[in-house]
Design an enzyme around this catalytic site. Sequence first.
Site, PDB file in Angstrom:
ATOM      1  N   ARG A  42       0.881  -1.279  -0.028  1.00 16.22           N
ATOM      2  CA  ARG A  42       0.070  -0.039   0.048  1.00 16.22           C
ATOM      3  C   ARG A  42       0.935   1.332   0.119  1.00 16.22           C
ATOM      4  NH1 ARG A  42      -3.120  -2.687  -1.754  1.00 16.22           N
ATOM      5  NH2 ARG A  42      -5.184  -3.589  -0.829  1.00 16.22           N
ATOM      6  N   HIS A  74       0.616  -0.531 -10.389  1.00 12.81           N
ATOM      7  CA  HIS A  74      -0.094  -1.309  -9.433  1.00 12.81           C
ATOM      8  C   HIS A  74      -0.601  -2.554 -10.278  1.00 12.81           C
ATOM      9  CE1 HIS A  74      -2.990  -0.842  -5.808  1.00 12.81           C
ATOM     10  NE2 HIS A  74      -2.840  -2.159  -5.997  1.00 12.81           N
TER      11      HIS A  74
END
Length: 311
Positions: free
Chosen positions: A226, A274
């Site tokens: 994250r 991502h």
Amino acid sequence: MSRPRVLFSAKPERWDETRAPLLQAARDAGLPIDLAKDHPPQAVDYIVYAPNGGLQDFTPFTRLKAVLNLWAGVEDVVDNPTLTVPLARMVDPSLTEGMIDYVTAHVLRHHMGLDAHIGRAPGDWDPVPPPLARDRRVTILGLGALGAACAEALAGLNFDVAGWSRTDKTLPGIRAFHGSAGLNQALHDSEISVLLLPHTPATDTLIDATRLAQMPAGAVLINPGRGALIDDAALLSALDAGHLSHATLDTFRTEPLPAHHPFWHHPRVTVTPHIASVSRPESCARVIVENIRRAEHGEPLLHLVDRDAGY
């Protein structure tokens, strides 16, 4: 038994790619479902959910039994005060396989020093071999499903692997640390650190200037976890000072990462968009349908989120 009414609440492109696999998984399980994007709220039994789909108020869903998240991360929904039914996060074999592939590839890249050999000038002959994997210390921060799988994969390649988690965990062949003191030791020993922690109030900006300073000189940081785990400014300072040799980053506080962000332009940063671990529609559909089947038969749901822990 009437067909459970399932509302799909995610971006339109996810509906297009997930609808058919969900219906097929339901047929395979012998559990017909009434799946739609526009069920009246008061008629909905389950919500297949992505936090970026727009739904924020769960109050109108008066017969709702569970929310089934399409993502592994739940930090954007776990504290929603209108969500009072069980919330399950996505734990999917394809997520695990993708994360193992990403982490292994980038650990090997930095272990082998491959960047130095790409684009090497003619005549630049420097035959210095890397250490063997058994002499390279790698630490996985976060020993949940993804972190444990990556730790075991790297240990299988003979890396000297340590792991850190909030609570005490034991994995065969992995040196395990936990708690605040354990985190300091895990970082101190790590030449390559991989962040696979959830984003919670306890982990926000966990990797700050103090923690970066505890890593050995020349260490590498890999973050497919994250973006909010890291203090961006502190990381850039550590890279500028040469304390860290490189950072490979797949997640960011703002996504897509703005074009003006310094990470794009720093010579010691690799940005990936991502892609480390993505739910594949066919496999995540089976996970979702299994949870609906369980709920309909009064069995405990898989991968329930602990609201107090935040994941």
